[in-house]
Design an enzyme around this catalytic site. Structure first.
Site, PDB file in Angstrom:
ATOM      1  N   ILE A 121       1.982   1.885  -4.097  1.00  0.00           N
ATOM      2  CA  ILE A 121       1.752   0.660  -3.353  1.00  0.00           C
ATOM      3  C   ILE A 121       0.372   0.955  -2.331  1.00  0.00           C
ATOM      4  CG2 ILE A 121       1.670  -1.692  -2.509  1.00  0.00           C
ATOM      5  CD1 ILE A 121       4.939  -2.002  -3.611  1.00  0.00           C
ATOM      6  N   GLU A 122      -0.830   1.543  -2.845  1.00  0.00           N
ATOM      7  CA  GLU A 122      -2.300   1.314  -2.825  1.00  0.00           C
ATOM      8  C   GLU A 122      -3.293   0.123  -2.276  1.00  0.00           C
ATOM      9  OE1 GLU A 122      -3.737   5.404  -3.873  1.00  0.00           O
ATOM     10  OE2 GLU A 122      -1.898   6.555  -4.472  1.00  0.00           O
TER      11      GLU A 122
END
Length: 365
Positions: A121-122
């Site tokens: 999850i960037e």
């Protein structure tokens, strides 16, 4: 009839009705063995995994289409196969939606006989925002659920090369690290935000890379939680100007507040780099400050290009740090980027990249 159909659906979702696709039934059992040293491989699909160095591999993060053959083979080697976990944070701020997302991923992992999940999850997150707390809760709750439902399962979380709000990713890194099994540090794309001169630079310069780990360790994160990520790709930049000293000026492409970024270039696999370097105008060059290789070439239109990448020499230097600081392991984005053909030169190059991952004990930084 409707009751029967609902029962079938429930069984399918829970994985209870899944039939083991492996020749040996025991290969569908979750891997519970803990490896002292992790070699964490991202796989994006296809059959390149058949040519990986399985004497090193401990975890495969499946970012491509699910491959039952890969699962069976990985388990036969005592290696885990974990899911990709990605979700818009706006979807999991609500605790009920978060629980439902975790349940969905758990059921998928169970039905595919997998061994955990890699949370990739960037997204940009502001400190103390609803998303900030939701992300921390997601990691904690995912780990608790997977550990309970799949004994020996592994939950990992991907972070930028530094905890200093890189790309506006202001996460609660210490709590996240404490809440999961592994933190995979993506020590690449380190020019995603260029604040100084807009020029081509190394994808993962050594000193900058190691500074990031010093910062994570400075947060009192357990070194045994940290896995160093290295790039098996480089960046090809078109030079607006290439000086006699080899400085390549690049076009300004903003990213998350920075006026310049590596988005000015394009990512190219190590396999392509090894072929292209033979016809380059410079041959392999080595930057003594960034401790990284690069080369220059001209395209068909006469434009100068500069390519920065990592090779066994630059990766070995990083692996030394992994050993010296007793990090949990090392890994790469991604395992598919080498040339696994029958060409003897390519085979040698690929073998050297795999071997570079293992820290040498007699080398000092």
């Amino acid at each position: 009839m409707w009751l029967f159909m609902l029962l079938v659906v429930a069984l399918t979702v829970s994985g209870s009705s899944s039939v083991c696709p492996c020749v040996q039934e025991e290969l569908c059992r979750p891997v519970q063995h803990e490896h002292e040293f992790e070699v964490f491989v991202f796989d994006v699909g296809g059959k390149a995994w058949k040519f990986y160095d399985w004497s090193h591999v401990t975890t495969i993060a499946a970012f491509g289409k699910y491959d039952a053959e890969l699962m069976c083979y990985a388990h036969s080697k005592g290696a885990r196969l974990v899911l990709k976990g990605d979700v818009p944070l706006s979807d999991i701020v609500d605790a009920t939606k978060r629980t439902a997302w975790i349940a969905e991923k758990l059921n998928l992992a169970k039905s595919q006989f997998m061994d955990g999940i890699n949370l990739d999850i960037e997204q940009a997150v502001e400190e103390s925002s609803p998303e900030y707390y939701a992300l921390t809760a997601l990691v904690r709750e995912t780990t608790e659920t997977f550990h309970k439902e799949i004994p020996g399962s592994q939950v990992s979380f991907d972070v930028a090369w530094s905890p200093k709000c890189i790309d506006k990713r202001c996460y609660d890194y210490k709590v996240i690290a404490d809440s999961c099994d592994l933190v995979f540090v993506m020590s690449y794309d380190e020019q995603s935000q260029i604040w100084g001169e807009c020029i081509a630079m190394a994808n993962a310069p050594l000193n900058q890379t190691l500074t990031g780990y010093d910062q994570y360790l400075g947060l009192k994160i357990d070194s045994k939680k940290l896995v160093m990520g290295v790039p098996w790709y480089g960046y090809d930049y078109t030079c607006l100007n290439l000086t006699k000293e080899g400085i390549c000026t690049i076009s300004k492409v903003p990213f998350r507040g920075a006026p310049c970024s590596d988005a000015s270039g394009k990512q190219i696999p190590y396999s392509t780099i090894m072929k292209q370097i033979n016809s380059s105008t410079s041959g392999r060059l080595w930057d003594e400050i960034q401790l990284a290789p690069y080369y220059n070439y001209k395209d068909g239109k006469g434009n100068n290009h500069q390519v920065w990448y990592d090779d066994p020499d630059s990766i070995s230097l990083k692996a030394v740090y992994v050993g010296q600081r007793s990090l949990r392991g090392i890994g790469m984005w991604n395992g598919n980027l080498l040339d696994y053909s029958n060409d003897p030169v390519a085979q040698q190059q690929s073998a050297e990249m795999w071997n570079a991952l293992i820290p040498k004990t007699n080398v000092h930084l």
